[in-house]
Design a protein around this motif. Structure first.
Motif, short mmCIF file in Angstrom:
data_model
loop_
_atom_site.label_atom_id
_atom_site.label_comp_id
_atom_site.label_asym_id
_atom_site.label_seq_id
_atom_site.Cartn_x
_atom_site.Cartn_y
_atom_site.Cartn_z
N SER A 75 1.07 -1.20 -0.35
CA SER A 75 0.32 -0.19 -0.01
C SER A 75 0.75 1.58 0.11
N PRO A 76 0.55 2.66 -0.75
CA PRO A 76 1.28 4.19 -0.56
C PRO A 76 2.03 3.91 0.40
N SER A 77 0.96 4.18 1.96
CA SER A 77 1.28 4.45 3.55
C SER A 77 2.55 3.46 3.84
N THR A 78 2.31 1.74 2.92
CA THR A 78 3.30 1.53 4.02
C THR A 78 4.87 1.28 3.15
N ILE A 79 4.67 1.99 1.48
CA ILE A 79 5.77 2.53 0.36
C ILE A 79 6.37 3.46 1.35
N ASN A 80 5.44 4.20 1.67
CA ASN A 80 5.78 6.02 2.32
C ASN A 80 6.70 5.59 3.64
N VAL A 81 6.63 5.08 4.59
CA VAL A 81 6.35 4.42 5.75
C VAL A 81 8.72 4.42 5.30
N ARG A 82 8.59 2.79 5.18
CA ARG A 82 9.33 2.68 4.83
C ARG A 82 10.60 3.57 4.34
N LEU A 83 10.03 4.09 3.27
CA LEU A 83 10.99 5.31 2.85
C LEU A 83 11.32 6.78 3.71
N SER A 84 10.96 6.76 4.76
CA SER A 84 10.73 7.17 6.02
C SER A 84 12.11 6.90 6.29
N ALA A 85 12.17 5.43 6.82
CA ALA A 85 12.87 5.40 7.56
C ALA A 85 14.03 5.05 7.16
N ILE A 86 14.08 5.23 5.40
CA ILE A 86 15.96 5.45 5.48
C ILE A 86 16.34 6.63 5.09
N ARG A 87 15.39 7.61 4.76
CA ARG A 87 16.07 8.75 5.08
C ARG A 87 16.39 8.87 6.42
N LYS A 88 15.55 8.67 6.97
CA LYS A 88 16.01 8.73 8.66
C LYS A 88 17.59 7.98 8.73
N LEU A 89 18.09 7.03 7.81
CA LEU A 89 19.27 6.67 7.93
C LEU A 89 20.09 7.25 7.55
N VAL A 90 19.94 8.30 6.24
CA VAL A 90 21.01 8.30 5.58
C VAL A 90 20.99 9.61 6.66
N GLY A 91 19.86 9.85 6.93
CA GLY A 91 20.25 11.55 7.86
C GLY A 91 21.15 11.69 9.04
N GLU A 92 20.86 10.65 9.67
CA GLU A 92 22.34 9.80 10.02
C GLU A 92 23.82 9.85 10.03
N ALA A 93 23.54 8.82 8.42
CA ALA A 93 24.85 8.75 8.17
C ALA A 93 25.64 10.30 8.08
N ARG A 94 24.78 11.46 7.23
CA ARG A 94 25.37 12.99 7.29
C ARG A 94 25.41 13.29 8.69
N ARG A 95 25.01 13.61 9.84
CA ARG A 95 25.10 13.69 10.79
C ARG A 95 26.51 12.98 11.02
N ASN A 96 26.81 12.08 11.37
CA ASN A 96 28.17 11.58 11.65
C ASN A 96 29.56 11.63 10.36
N GLY A 97 29.04 12.19 9.49
CA GLY A 97 29.84 12.79 8.44
C GLY A 97 30.25 11.32 8.03
N MET A 98 29.52 10.42 7.49
CA MET A 98 30.07 8.71 6.84
C MET A 98 29.72 9.48 5.28
N ILE A 99 28.74 10.29 4.70
CA ILE A 99 29.22 10.83 3.68
C ILE A 99 28.24 12.44 3.14
N GLY A 100 28.93 12.73 2.77
CA GLY A 100 28.33 14.64 2.42
C GLY A 100 26.87 14.81 2.15
N LEU A 101 26.91 16.05 2.97
CA LEU A 101 25.34 17.03 2.17
C LEU A 101 24.80 16.87 1.21
N GLU A 102 25.97 17.01 -0.07
CA GLU A 102 25.21 16.61 -1.37
C GLU A 102 24.37 15.43 -1.89
N GLU A 103 25.79 14.17 -1.03
CA GLU A 103 25.39 12.96 -1.54
C GLU A 103 23.93 12.58 -0.28
#
Length: 301
Positions: A75-103
């Motif tokens: 369902s769209p809501s399930t897909i969006n929840v999973r994408l939200s989790a991925i965005r949080k993962l990316v955000g944590e990686a950026r805040r911890n210097g694992m990836i750059g802002l642009e990436e």
């Protein structure tokens, strides 16, 4: 960012196969960023599926878009929840210097699934709610407890977790009426909820029969009707509602649908939207209106 993770039990926070230290730390950070046990479980599932899909391939926007296509059956809501989790993962990686802002911005730029129409969910009419309340056999201890479960969900619009953790001491007489005091709900919001007399009478019948006067209101029972624990799980509450609703001919009906039922009945009786928002413990009036179709112009379900 390396992505060789596999399924993990969200309760134990331990993976069933080897992961790198950085991956484990990031995953833990994501799960620590949400309070709800259901959100933790959903986010854990999302990240585990992502890591299993990526295997040893480096994370990229193209790979995330490919991964998104594998979720088309959801369902769209399930897909969006999973994408939200991925965005949080990316955000944590950026805040911890694992990836750059642009990436990080590039990886986060994966569009949500479009949700068409308005999600209304399920709810009962007043007559159906009465039928549901009549299902538990109140001559038995289990029936008395199950009646209290349904009564509190219908009469007080509690969430499952709020109900599972409700203590007898939380129900008090204030200014001539029974209320649940300082109920801490989703997002840490605190509210006081009025308890209708008929609900309080059901509670008294249950506590007297169970011989309890403090601690958790709802307790697990064995098949023989004996108390076998000190807290009833929220999934057990969900099961009571589902099984009871089937007995009145309604399939796929859950505990959260009784919150919708309460809001609909309240609105139909002339309840103000601000009052309904407070009853449900929402931070925004748009939540009950947008998700449950409570129009400002119409009081009809």
């Amino acid at each position: 960012m390396s992505t060789s993770l596999v399924p993990v039990d969200p309760s134990s926070q331990k993976s069933s196969f080897a992961i790198t230290q950085a991956q484990a730390i990031l995953r833990q950070m994501v799960l620590d960023s949400v309070q709800s046990i259901h959100s933790k479980r959903n986010y854990a599932k999302a990240l585990d599926d992502l890591f299993a899909f990526c295997a040893s391939r480096p994370l990229s926007r193209a790979l995330l878009m490919e991964y998104r296509t594998t979720m088309d059956h959801l369902s769209p809501s399930t897909i969006n929840v999973r994408l939200s989790a991925i965005r949080k993962l990316v955000g944590e990686a950026r805040r911890n210097g694992m990836i750059g802002l642009e990436e990080a911005a590039n990886l986060s730029d994966v569009p949500n699934a479009r949700q068409k129409g308005t999600r209304l969910g399920n709810w009962l009419t007043r007559e159906q709610a009465k039928e549901l309340l009549a299902v538990p056999d109140r001559s038995t201890l289990k029936g008395k407890r199950d009646y209290v479960i349904i009564a509190l969900l219908v009469g007080c619009a509690l969430r499952r977790r709020e109900l599972a953790t409700l203590n007898i001491e939380d129900i008090q007489l204030r200014e001539g009426r029974w209320v649940i005091i300082d109920l801490r709900g989703k997002g840490g919001r605190i509210r006081t909820v009025a308890v209708p007399i008929w609900v309080k009478q059901g509670i008294e019948a249950w506590t007297a029969a169970a011989k309890i006067d403090k601690g958790r209101l709802l307790l697990p029972l064995s098949k023989s009707g004996k108390i076998v624990g000190d807290e009833l799980g929220d999934w057990a509450i969900w099961s009571v509602v589902e099984q009871s609703s089937k007995q009145i001919g309604i399939e796929h009906f859950g505990a959260h649908d009784l919150r919708r039922t309460r809001s609909k009945l309240c609105r139909k009786s002339g309840g103000d939207l601000e009052q309904i928002k407070f009853l449900l413990g929402h931070s925004s009036i748009q939540t009950p209106c947008g998700i449950w179709g409570l129009s400002r112009r119409s009081r009809s379900p």
